[in-house]
Design an enzyme around this catalytic site. Structure first.
Site, mmCIF file in Angstrom:
data_model
loop_
_atom_site.group_PDB
_atom_site.id
_atom_site.type_symbol
_atom_site.label_atom_id
_atom_site.label_comp_id
_atom_site.label_asym_id
_atom_site.label_seq_id
_atom_site.Cartn_x
_atom_site.Cartn_y
_atom_site.Cartn_z
ATOM 1 N N CYS A 210 3.224 -7.603 1.560
ATOM 2 C CA CYS A 210 4.353 -8.172 1.063
ATOM 3 C C CYS A 210 4.191 -9.529 1.024
ATOM 4 C CB CYS A 210 5.682 -7.661 1.719
ATOM 5 S SG CYS A 210 6.147 -5.854 1.783
ATOM 6 N N TRP B 166 0.767 -1.087 -0.162
ATOM 7 C CA TRP B 166 0.044 -0.078 0.148
ATOM 8 C C TRP B 166 0.864 1.224 0.179
ATOM 9 C CZ3 TRP B 166 -0.064 3.784 3.667
ATOM 10 C CH2 TRP B 166 -1.224 4.704 3.672
#
Length: 225
Positions: A171, A78
């Site tokens: 991730c 993000w």
């Protein structure tokens, strides 16, 4: 040292990821061709999700959110308010040592957070980015093309823990969390961190730069907008 040109857009408001991606690629092409000095592109983005080359479908929790595909390494993450984004756009000496470059970028973030803000950050073996125990404070996703670099660092300064990263598994890591400097008790601004980080990056990266990219006078190209 002032060897690397800093393009700091923090005082111009939130930027769309698309606009910054276009800008970094324009700069990258000019740097790779020796037409622009090595640069650090600094900005704060509007809220968006980007998916790197290693993103898996299960990394995206909410499939209704727009995901921007990108060619950096890593999974989905993000970008948004309260997060400092820094793209080192530099020409590296050939033959390029990719691992040494990654370690230099990580090292600059660690130097910044340890030495100037007193945070006990470190690397975790087998995982990219910068961590405080099992809490990731900075994501690092990089690409090298024509011996010149793209993408870079996202460092969480004062992001909103209730909304940032809410739609994805950051991730692609399921056994850890995301944190920010504010959540770790450090109150500061993106601008203050950017000044320290760019100095640390320059110190770490100058030994890796192509000699011709740091010699002589080059007319600085200022993109429109």
């Amino acid at each position: 040292m002032d060897i690397v040109h800093v393009i700091n857009l923090l005082d111009t408001g939130l930027k769309t990821y698309g606009a910054m991606d276009t800008l970094q690629r324009e700069l990258h092409a000019r740097i790779a061709n020796g037409e622009h000095p090595n640069s650090f592109l600094i900005f704060e983005a509007e809220a968006s999700y980007t998916a790197g080359r290693h993103t898996q479908p299960h990394d995206i929790i909410d499939d209704s959110i727009p995901i921007i595909e990108t060619d950096r390494a890593g999974s989905v993450t993000w970008h948004g308010p309260g997060q400092l984004v820094c793209y080192p756009l530099v020409k590296l000496a050939a033959p390029v040592d990719v691992i040494k470059y990654i370690r230099a970028v990580e090292g600059a973030v660690i130097d910044t957070l340890q030495q100037h803000f007193g945070l006990a950050v470190d690397r975790i073996e087998g995982r990219a980015g910068v961590w405080i125990e099992n809490r990731k404070i900075s994501a690092i996703g990089l690409k090298i093309s024509q011996d010149a670099t793209l993408h870079g660092i996202s460092l969480n300064i004062n992001t909103d823990p209730a909304s940032a990263f809410a739609g994805v598994i950051p991730c692609g890591i399921t056994d850890a969390t995301v944190t920010s400097m504010a959540e770790e008790g450090v109150k500061t601004s993106l601008q203050d961190v950017a000044e320290v980080l760019t100095d640390a990056l320059e110190h770490r990266l100058v030994p890796l730069l192509a000699p011709e990219s740091i010699k002589g006078e080059v007319n600085v190209y200022h993109p429109a907008g």
